[in-house]
Design a protein around this motif. Structure first.
Motif, PDB file in Angstrom:
ATOM      1  N   TYR A 148      -0.407  11.499   0.831  1.00 59.57           N
ATOM      2  CA  TYR A 148      -0.249  10.731   1.950  1.00 59.57           C
ATOM      3  C   TYR A 148      -1.451   9.660   2.213  1.00 59.57           C
ATOM      4  O   TYR A 148      -2.462  10.326   1.755  1.00 59.57           O
ATOM      5  CB  TYR A 148      -0.151  11.467   3.316  1.00 59.57           C
ATOM      6  CG  TYR A 148       1.198  12.280   3.597  1.00 59.57           C
ATOM      7  CD1 TYR A 148       1.245  13.502   2.980  1.00 59.57           C
ATOM      8  CD2 TYR A 148       2.401  11.631   4.219  1.00 59.57           C
ATOM      9  CE1 TYR A 148       2.377  14.284   3.226  1.00 59.57           C
ATOM     10  CE2 TYR A 148       3.431  12.324   4.144  1.00 59.57           C
ATOM     11  CZ  TYR A 148       3.530  13.724   3.911  1.00 59.57           C
ATOM     12  OH  TYR A 148       4.517  14.432   4.125  1.00 59.57           O
ATOM     13  N   ALA A 149      -1.221   8.488   2.525  1.00 59.52           N
ATOM     14  CA  ALA A 149      -2.420   7.868   2.795  1.00 59.52           C
ATOM     15  C   ALA A 149      -2.922   8.369   3.964  1.00 59.52           C
ATOM     16  O   ALA A 149      -2.355   8.957   4.899  1.00 59.52           O
ATOM     17  CB  ALA A 149      -1.967   6.206   3.141  1.00 59.52           C
ATOM     18  N   ASP A 150      -4.339   8.096   4.164  1.00 60.28           N
ATOM     19  CA  ASP A 150      -5.367   8.950   5.226  1.00 60.28           C
ATOM     20  C   ASP A 150      -4.572   8.319   6.709  1.00 60.28           C
ATOM     21  O   ASP A 150      -4.561   9.302   7.566  1.00 60.28           O
ATOM     22  CB  ASP A 150      -6.470   8.438   5.120  1.00 60.28           C
ATOM     23  CG  ASP A 150      -7.280   9.347   3.962  1.00 60.28           C
ATOM     24  OD1 ASP A 150      -8.365   8.856   3.453  1.00 60.28           O
ATOM     25  OD2 ASP A 150      -6.630   9.962   3.342  1.00 60.28           O
ATOM     26  N   SER A 151      -4.477   7.258   6.698  1.00 61.00           N
ATOM     27  CA  SER A 151      -3.758   6.814   8.222  1.00 61.00           C
ATOM     28  C   SER A 151      -2.227   7.172   8.372  1.00 61.00           C
ATOM     29  O   SER A 151      -2.199   7.070   9.462  1.00 61.00           O
ATOM     30  CB  SER A 151      -3.728   5.038   8.066  1.00 61.00           C
ATOM     31  OG  SER A 151      -3.085   4.567   7.304  1.00 61.00           O
ATOM     32  N   MET A 152      -1.671   7.788   7.696  1.00 58.98           N
ATOM     33  CA  MET A 152      -0.433   8.232   7.887  1.00 58.98           C
ATOM     34  C   MET A 152      -0.292   9.755   8.085  1.00 58.98           C
ATOM     35  O   MET A 152       0.593  10.411   8.612  1.00 58.98           O
ATOM     36  CB  MET A 152       0.607   7.733   6.709  1.00 58.98           C
ATOM     37  CG  MET A 152       1.114   6.384   6.855  1.00 58.98           C
ATOM     38  SD  MET A 152      -0.040   4.909   6.883  1.00 58.98           S
ATOM     39  CE  MET A 152       0.299   4.578   5.428  1.00 58.98           C
ATOM     40  N   LYS A 153      -1.351  10.536   7.789  1.00 57.56           N
ATOM     41  CA  LYS A 153      -1.295  11.831   7.558  1.00 57.56           C
ATOM     42  C   LYS A 153      -1.321  12.278   9.188  1.00 57.56           C
ATOM     43  O   LYS A 153      -1.849  11.940  10.111  1.00 57.56           O
ATOM     44  CB  LYS A 153      -2.796  12.560   7.336  1.00 57.56           C
ATOM     45  CG  LYS A 153      -2.645  12.397   5.619  1.00 57.56           C
ATOM     46  CD  LYS A 153      -3.949  12.809   5.091  1.00 57.56           C
ATOM     47  CE  LYS A 153      -4.295  12.795   3.687  1.00 57.56           C
ATOM     48  NZ  LYS A 153      -5.615  13.203   3.133  1.00 57.56           N
TER      49      LYS A 153
ATOM     50  N   GLU B  50       0.794  -1.214  -0.054  1.00 57.14           N
ATOM     51  CA  GLU B  50       0.085   0.091  -0.070  1.00 57.14           C
ATOM     52  C   GLU B  50       0.905   1.257  -0.012  1.00 57.14           C
ATOM     53  O   GLU B  50       2.070   1.286   0.549  1.00 57.14           O
ATOM     54  CB  GLU B  50      -0.934  -0.080   1.179  1.00 57.14           C
ATOM     55  CG  GLU B  50      -0.030   0.027   2.671  1.00 57.14           C
ATOM     56  CD  GLU B  50      -1.165   0.153   3.704  1.00 57.14           C
ATOM     57  OE1 GLU B  50      -2.398   0.269   3.390  1.00 57.14           O
ATOM     58  OE2 GLU B  50      -0.592   0.293   4.887  1.00 57.14           O
ATOM     59  N   LEU B  51       0.106   2.249  -0.720  1.00 57.49           N
ATOM     60  CA  LEU B  51       0.983   3.731  -0.611  1.00 57.49           C
ATOM     61  C   LEU B  51       1.033   3.997   0.820  1.00 57.49           C
ATOM     62  O   LEU B  51      -0.073   4.055   1.481  1.00 57.49           O
ATOM     63  CB  LEU B  51       0.346   4.688  -1.403  1.00 57.49           C
ATOM     64  CG  LEU B  51       0.848   6.126  -1.412  1.00 57.49           C
ATOM     65  CD1 LEU B  51       2.342   6.097  -2.221  1.00 57.49           C
ATOM     66  CD2 LEU B  51      -0.287   7.067  -1.875  1.00 57.49           C
ATOM     67  N   VAL B  52       2.405   4.709   1.132  1.00 57.53           N
ATOM     68  CA  VAL B  52       2.433   5.421   2.516  1.00 57.53           C
ATOM     69  C   VAL B  52       2.333   6.844   2.042  1.00 57.53           C
ATOM     70  O   VAL B  52       1.576   7.635   2.533  1.00 57.53           O
ATOM     71  CB  VAL B  52       3.751   5.107   3.165  1.00 57.53           C
ATOM     72  CG1 VAL B  52       4.070   6.023   4.279  1.00 57.53           C
ATOM     73  CG2 VAL B  52       3.829   3.426   3.534  1.00 57.53           C
ATOM     74  N   ALA B  53       3.178   7.280   1.260  1.00 53.60           N
ATOM     75  CA  ALA B  53       3.418   8.668   0.812  1.00 53.60           C
ATOM     76  C   ALA B  53       4.313   8.827  -0.574  1.00 53.60           C
ATOM     77  O   ALA B  53       5.301   7.837  -0.648  1.00 53.60           O
ATOM     78  CB  ALA B  53       3.955   9.558   1.919  1.00 53.60           C
TER      79      ALA B  53
END
Length: 115
Positions: free
Chosen positions: A59-64, A46-49
């Motif tokens: 950014y992926a939402d969970s990493m913002k 999955e994409l992180v950023a």
């Protein structure tokens, strides 16, 4: 050929921080974007950023708010500052470079968040 080398992974306690680095080398003519992805056991990558050559970040939402991507154009490098790490952030983190419509991947660096 383009080579990507990641570093900075390791074991960290919940709430801790790590800074991941990725340096690209080889026949790089024009970088469109660089970024970080991750893959946990049994899950899809999955994409992180990512960050474009123009400096636009995504950014992926969970990493913002917890992770910050940055780059050093002169060094063909991209970094990921990870803060407030959670056990669910445990994964292999991969660096990706997009250049001349081709994507290149690094070998990955393991991040383990555990007490």
């Amino acid at each position: 050929q383009v080579q990507l080398v990641e570093s900075g992974g390791g074991l960290v306690q919940p709430g801790g921080s790590l800074k991941l680095s990725c340096v690209a080398s080889g026949n790089i003519f024009s970088i469109y974007a660089m970024g970080w992805y991750r893959q946990a056991p049994g899950k899809q990558r999955e994409l992180v950023a990512d960050i474009t050559s123009g400096g636009r970040t995504n950014y992926a939402d969970s990493m913002k708010g917890r992770f910050t991507i940055s780059r050093d154009i002169a060094k063909n490098a991209v970094y990921l500052q990870t803060n407030s790490l959670k056990p669910e952030d445990t994964a292999v983190y991969y660096c990706k470079l997009v250049s001349n419509a081709r994507a290149y991947w690094g070998q990955g660096t393991q991040v383990t968040v555990s007490s």
